[in-house]
Design a protein around this motif. Structure first.
Motif, PDB file in Angstrom:
ATOM      1  N   ILE A 165       4.435  -4.374   9.478  1.00 53.27           N
ATOM      2  CA  ILE A 165       4.985  -3.561   8.541  1.00 53.27           C
ATOM      3  C   ILE A 165       5.119  -4.381   7.336  1.00 53.27           C
ATOM      4  O   ILE A 165       5.651  -5.489   7.312  1.00 53.27           O
ATOM      5  CB  ILE A 165       6.438  -3.272   8.742  1.00 53.27           C
ATOM      6  CG1 ILE A 165       6.330  -2.025  10.126  1.00 53.27           C
ATOM      7  CG2 ILE A 165       6.945  -2.430   7.682  1.00 53.27           C
ATOM      8  CD1 ILE A 165       7.612  -1.907  10.827  1.00 53.27           C
ATOM      9  N   LEU A 166       4.655  -4.004   6.043  1.00 52.04           N
ATOM     10  CA  LEU A 166       4.813  -4.633   4.797  1.00 52.04           C
ATOM     11  C   LEU A 166       5.845  -4.236   3.942  1.00 52.04           C
ATOM     12  O   LEU A 166       5.887  -3.036   3.832  1.00 52.04           O
ATOM     13  CB  LEU A 166       3.374  -4.396   4.031  1.00 52.04           C
ATOM     14  CG  LEU A 166       2.136  -4.987   4.886  1.00 52.04           C
ATOM     15  CD1 LEU A 166       0.825  -4.643   3.987  1.00 52.04           C
ATOM     16  CD2 LEU A 166       1.957  -6.395   5.174  1.00 52.04           C
ATOM     17  N   ARG A 167       6.643  -5.153   3.683  1.00 52.99           N
ATOM     18  CA  ARG A 167       8.006  -4.620   2.869  1.00 52.99           C
ATOM     19  C   ARG A 167       7.723  -5.091   1.548  1.00 52.99           C
ATOM     20  O   ARG A 167       7.580  -6.183   1.157  1.00 52.99           O
ATOM     21  CB  ARG A 167       9.225  -5.147   3.598  1.00 52.99           C
ATOM     22  CG  ARG A 167       9.370  -4.715   4.907  1.00 52.99           C
ATOM     23  CD  ARG A 167      10.309  -5.588   5.533  1.00 52.99           C
ATOM     24  NE  ARG A 167      10.245  -6.963   5.916  1.00 52.99           N
ATOM     25  CZ  ARG A 167      10.864  -8.071   6.178  1.00 52.99           C
ATOM     26  NH1 ARG A 167      11.712  -7.527   6.649  1.00 52.99           N
ATOM     27  NH2 ARG A 167      10.450  -8.986   6.358  1.00 52.99           N
ATOM     28  N   ALA A 204       3.423 -10.279  -3.473  1.00 55.40           N
ATOM     29  CA  ALA A 204       4.691  -9.871  -3.153  1.00 55.40           C
ATOM     30  C   ALA A 204       5.119  -8.871  -2.346  1.00 55.40           C
ATOM     31  O   ALA A 204       6.166  -8.492  -2.188  1.00 55.40           O
ATOM     32  CB  ALA A 204       4.737  -8.896  -4.414  1.00 55.40           C
ATOM     33  N   TRP A 205       4.264  -8.664  -1.229  1.00 53.47           N
ATOM     34  CA  TRP A 205       4.702  -7.999   0.021  1.00 53.47           C
ATOM     35  C   TRP A 205       5.311  -9.222   1.148  1.00 53.47           C
ATOM     36  O   TRP A 205       4.867 -10.066   1.016  1.00 53.47           O
ATOM     37  CB  TRP A 205       3.565  -7.381   0.660  1.00 53.47           C
ATOM     38  CG  TRP A 205       2.921  -6.190   0.082  1.00 53.47           C
ATOM     39  CD1 TRP A 205       1.933  -6.108  -0.869  1.00 53.47           C
ATOM     40  CD2 TRP A 205       3.406  -4.974   0.007  1.00 53.47           C
ATOM     41  NE1 TRP A 205       1.532  -5.084  -1.268  1.00 53.47           N
ATOM     42  CE2 TRP A 205       2.705  -4.115  -0.623  1.00 53.47           C
ATOM     43  CE3 TRP A 205       4.346  -4.294   0.662  1.00 53.47           C
ATOM     44  CZ2 TRP A 205       2.870  -2.920  -1.068  1.00 53.47           C
ATOM     45  CZ3 TRP A 205       4.759  -2.924   0.504  1.00 53.47           C
ATOM     46  CH2 TRP A 205       3.663  -2.083  -0.290  1.00 53.47           C
ATOM     47  N   GLN A 206       6.325  -8.635   1.918  1.00 55.18           N
ATOM     48  CA  GLN A 206       6.894  -9.443   2.769  1.00 55.18           C
ATOM     49  C   GLN A 206       6.254  -8.879   4.145  1.00 55.18           C
ATOM     50  O   GLN A 206       7.072  -7.685   4.667  1.00 55.18           O
ATOM     51  CB  GLN A 206       8.301  -9.570   2.827  1.00 55.18           C
ATOM     52  CG  GLN A 206       8.507 -10.283   1.469  1.00 55.18           C
ATOM     53  CD  GLN A 206      10.332 -10.248   1.430  1.00 55.18           C
ATOM     54  OE1 GLN A 206      10.782 -10.942   2.165  1.00 55.18           O
ATOM     55  NE2 GLN A 206      10.818 -10.271   0.331  1.00 55.18           N
ATOM     56  N   PRO A 207       5.454  -9.470   5.120  1.00 59.88           N
ATOM     57  CA  PRO A 207       5.183  -8.802   6.445  1.00 59.88           C
ATOM     58  C   PRO A 207       6.141  -9.157   7.417  1.00 59.88           C
ATOM     59  O   PRO A 207       6.971  -9.949   7.495  1.00 59.88           O
ATOM     60  CB  PRO A 207       3.874  -9.575   6.725  1.00 59.88           C
ATOM     61  CG  PRO A 207       4.059 -11.044   5.957  1.00 59.88           C
ATOM     62  CD  PRO A 207       4.864 -10.722   4.660  1.00 59.88           C
ATOM     63  N   LEU A 244      -2.507 -12.560   3.783  1.00 58.54           N
ATOM     64  CA  LEU A 244      -2.976 -12.103   2.547  1.00 58.54           C
ATOM     65  C   LEU A 244      -2.086 -11.449   1.517  1.00 58.54           C
ATOM     66  O   LEU A 244      -1.794 -11.599   0.425  1.00 58.54           O
ATOM     67  CB  LEU A 244      -4.192 -11.398   2.665  1.00 58.54           C
ATOM     68  CG  LEU A 244      -4.934 -10.706   1.589  1.00 58.54           C
ATOM     69  CD1 LEU A 244      -5.514 -11.755   0.569  1.00 58.54           C
ATOM     70  CD2 LEU A 244      -6.034 -10.050   1.976  1.00 58.54           C
ATOM     71  N   LYS A 245      -1.458 -10.317   2.100  1.00 60.79           N
ATOM     72  CA  LYS A 245      -0.647  -9.645   1.307  1.00 60.79           C
ATOM     73  C   LYS A 245       0.723 -10.276   0.900  1.00 60.79           C
ATOM     74  O   LYS A 245       1.297  -9.760  -0.152  1.00 60.79           O
ATOM     75  CB  LYS A 245      -0.058  -8.234   2.281  1.00 60.79           C
ATOM     76  CG  LYS A 245      -1.458  -7.377   2.533  1.00 60.79           C
ATOM     77  CD  LYS A 245      -2.407  -7.189   1.537  1.00 60.79           C
ATOM     78  CE  LYS A 245      -1.930  -6.095   0.493  1.00 60.79           C
ATOM     79  NZ  LYS A 245      -3.046  -5.927  -0.625  1.00 60.79           N
TER      80      LYS A 245
END
Length: 283
Positions: A69-71, A47-50, A42-43
């Motif tokens: 961890i979301l980057r 624009a997040w990279q899990p 979902l994230k």
């Protein structure tokens, strides 16, 4: 404190291992929805990279700790050059095992530094002020972790769902019980959203509520993506209250690791969570 790098090894979990990941997160006492594989998906749409990292015990041949961890980085800047790392409601680890915690964090720090992380922000799953939170704080202090302003709520209200439904109703305030029964007598019904159009109708109501009560909301695409990811797995329901075909209220309720969580909306539904086997309801 000493530990053996040959016993514990931090590994990235691939998409082919997602079942292994969710099995560990779901069954661990410290597992949380925000550490689930689907939450990372979902994230990723915003624009997040899990990055999913698991500590593997070579002796026991199993995962013993994990962290999603979301980057996020600046536009056009590769993650490997520089990024901020965010760990919501994690890590999933047995905090009572000091050696395990040290092995996990030392390898985690080293890996994130190699891969371009400028800083790691953690938001723990333990309730602030609880005995478990105190233990976690002691562990993190020994690892030189500094406190920071929270994004997720530090405190919440959690309802024990193990008593019978009639007892849960009896524990409500008298006015609340009256309103529940009045709504039933007046013909208010609750159904589960079945289509993206249902989500869109709920979103229109959410926009009105957000403007009236002055709180921010996500885009329609975000909520529709959440529904598409979680609803087929029975990990989330959008419940809609209606009267004579008019939508009155709606709520997203998540179900993960035997805990139901209020996510988005302006009301709550406890019966469905209890029927699905949840032991706790997080408001």
């Amino acid at each position: 404190m000493l530990y053996s790098d040959t016993r514990y090894m931090l590994r990235a979990i691939s998409a082919e291992q997602r079942t292994l990941w969710d099995k560990f997160i779901t069954t661990h006492p410290n597992g949380h929805l925000l550490q689930s594989w689907q939450w990372g998906q979902l994230k990723a749409s915003s624009a997040w990279q899990p990055l999913r990292l698991a500590l593997w015990d070579n002796k026991a041949q199993q995962i013993v700790a994990a962290a999603q961890i979301l980057r996020r980085t600046a536009p056009y800047v590769p993650v490997r050059w520089a990024h901020l790392a965010y760990m919501p409601k994690g890590p999933v680890v047995d905090w009572s095992q000091a050696t395990l915690c040290e092995a996990f964090f030392r390898q985690l720090y080293a890996r994130l530094a190699r891969e371009g992380a400028l800083a790691l922000r953690m938001e723990l799953g333990q309730l602030a002020g609880s005995a478990e939170a105190e233990l976690v704080q002691q562990r993190l202090t020994s690892l030189c972790v500094q406190p920071a302003q929270a994004i997720q709520p530090l405190r919440t209200i959690v309802l024990d769902l193990t008593p019978p439904e009639d007892l849960l109703l009896a524990q409500m305030k008298e006015k609340w019980r009256y309103n529940v029964r009045l709504a039933a007598r007046k013909g208010v019904t609750v159904r589960v959203a079945q289509t993206l159009q249902d989500v869109q109708a709920w979103y229109s109501l959410l926009q009105t509520t957000g403007e009236r009560d002055q709180f921010g909301i996500h885009t329609l695409d975000y909520y529709q993506r959440a529904w598409q990811l979680f609803a087929p797995l029975n990990q989330m329901r959008l419940l809609l209250a209606e009267h004579n075909g008019q939508l009155l209220a709606g709520i997203f309720v998540a179900l993960f690791a035997q805990q139901a969580s209020y996510l988005y909306g302006a009301s709550s539904n406890i019966r469905w969570a209890k029927q699905q086997g949840a032991h706790l309801y997080d408001f």
